[in-house]
Design a protein around this motif. Sequence first.
Motif, PDB file in Angstrom:
ATOM      1  N   ASP A 161      47.523  72.245  31.425  1.00 57.77           N
ATOM      2  CA  ASP A 161      48.510  71.225  31.811  1.00 57.77           C
ATOM      3  C   ASP A 161      48.577  71.096  33.331  1.00 57.77           C
ATOM      4  OD1 ASP A 161      49.073  70.806  29.180  1.00 57.77           O
ATOM      5  OD2 ASP A 161      50.832  72.116  29.126  1.00 57.77           O
ATOM      6  N   GLU A 162      48.510  72.227  34.011  1.00 57.08           N
ATOM      7  CA  GLU A 162      48.522  72.203  35.476  1.00 57.08           C
ATOM      8  C   GLU A 162      47.287  71.480  36.013  1.00 57.08           C
ATOM      9  OE1 GLU A 162      48.626  75.351  39.268  1.00 57.08           O
ATOM     10  OE2 GLU A 162      48.886  76.068  37.200  1.00 57.08           O
ATOM     11  N   GLU A 211      47.725  67.826  35.671  1.00 51.90           N
ATOM     12  CA  GLU A 211      48.635  67.323  36.697  1.00 51.90           C
ATOM     13  C   GLU A 211      47.910  67.150  38.026  1.00 51.90           C
ATOM     14  OE1 GLU A 211      52.992  68.414  38.660  1.00 51.90           O
ATOM     15  OE2 GLU A 211      52.234  69.515  36.921  1.00 51.90           O
ATOM     16  N   GLU A 260      54.491  65.634  27.079  1.00 58.90           N
ATOM     17  CA  GLU A 260      55.359  66.224  28.107  1.00 58.90           C
ATOM     18  C   GLU A 260      54.739  66.077  29.498  1.00 58.90           C
ATOM     19  OE1 GLU A 260      55.891  70.222  26.865  1.00 58.90           O
ATOM     20  OE2 GLU A 260      57.264  69.729  25.219  1.00 58.90           O
ATOM     21  N   ASN A 261      53.426  66.295  29.552  1.00 57.38           N
ATOM     22  CA  ASN A 261      52.749  66.156  30.841  1.00 57.38           C
ATOM     23  C   ASN A 261      52.804  64.715  31.333  1.00 57.38           C
ATOM     24  OD1 ASN A 261      51.151  67.228  33.012  1.00 57.38           O
ATOM     25  ND2 ASN A 261      49.369  66.245  32.120  1.00 57.38           N
ATOM     26  N   GLN A 302      55.120  62.512  30.569  1.00 57.47           N
ATOM     27  CA  GLN A 302      56.489  62.239  30.991  1.00 57.47           C
ATOM     28  C   GLN A 302      56.760  62.807  32.376  1.00 57.47           C
ATOM     29  OE1 GLN A 302      58.741  63.940  27.773  1.00 57.47           O
ATOM     30  NE2 GLN A 302      58.762  62.041  26.587  1.00 57.47           N
ATOM     31  N   ARG A 303      56.247  64.019  32.629  1.00 52.06           N
ATOM     32  CA  ARG A 303      56.450  64.629  33.937  1.00 52.06           C
ATOM     33  C   ARG A 303      55.765  63.804  35.034  1.00 52.06           C
ATOM     34  NH1 ARG A 303      54.897  69.084  32.595  1.00 52.06           N
ATOM     35  NH2 ARG A 303      52.732  69.067  33.300  1.00 52.06           N
ATOM     36  N   LEU A 353      57.750  60.638  35.659  1.00 55.07           N
ATOM     37  CA  LEU A 353      58.933  60.885  36.486  1.00 55.07           C
ATOM     38  C   LEU A 353      58.548  61.061  37.948  1.00 55.07           C
ATOM     39  CD1 LEU A 353      60.961  63.301  34.164  1.00 55.07           C
ATOM     40  CD2 LEU A 353      61.474  60.916  34.691  1.00 55.07           C
ATOM     41  N   GLU A 354      57.449  61.798  38.195  1.00 53.59           N
ATOM     42  CA  GLU A 354      57.006  61.982  39.578  1.00 53.59           C
ATOM     43  C   GLU A 354      56.574  60.654  40.192  1.00 53.59           C
ATOM     44  OE1 GLU A 354      53.934  64.866  39.356  1.00 53.59           O
ATOM     45  OE2 GLU A 354      55.285  66.562  39.027  1.00 53.59           O
TER      46      GLU A 354
END
Length: 230
Positions: free
Chosen positions: A51-52, A55, A148-149, A151-152, A155-156
């Motif tokens: 996930d990182e 990102e 979830e990733n 969505q994150r 948001l960013e």
Amino acid sequence: MDNSPTALFENYDEDFKQLVASLKGKLEGDVKTLKGEQKKAALKKVSEELDEAEEIIAQMEVELPSMPLSIRQTYTTRLRTSKEALDKVKKTLRDVRQESARSELLSGPGYPNRDDPYSDDPDPSAFSARTRLLQGTETLQDGSRRLENAQRIALETEDVGADILRNLRGQREQIEHTRDTLVQADSSIDRAAGTLKKMIFKMYQQKFVSAGIIAILVVLILIVLWSKLR
């Protein structure tokens, strides 16, 4: 510190390569030697690091449009290569999970001992159904992590967009202030030009008056001289 899009992309790319190398080492070495709960914990850790990595890829994509057109294609190719490397790691993780699930099925309760020649054969349909169930659960979990990733990242991206809007609003206010200042300066220039015209008019007026006075004095002097000479 250089905060240009190219420098940020290079930093993200370096972090991504180190993270991918670490993931490959774990999946091809450490994870395979573990069993049971330790293996599950290791696979969960690998998923979090994946996930990182996703990102980081997203951040690289954010920086790409800000680059000059002359070098954007080169960095686009590098980004595509990084995505391909990430996909390979994901495939390796899926293979390891499937192999782990098969090992649990083979060693779990209800499955015959292969070393026991008198054990009954397993029910193929039950084995297949359980395998599909495990694969479906894994797919669902992977989809949840992706959601979830996403969505994150959304948001960013929203925060970045809000910052850009605030900066644009501030720049608009500065432009409006500058425009008002220019209008005031233009008005001041008009007033100064009017004052200057009045001063020039008065200067010419005084010249004409002075010339008239001088002409009268000359006439008077000539009259006096003429009267004396007569």
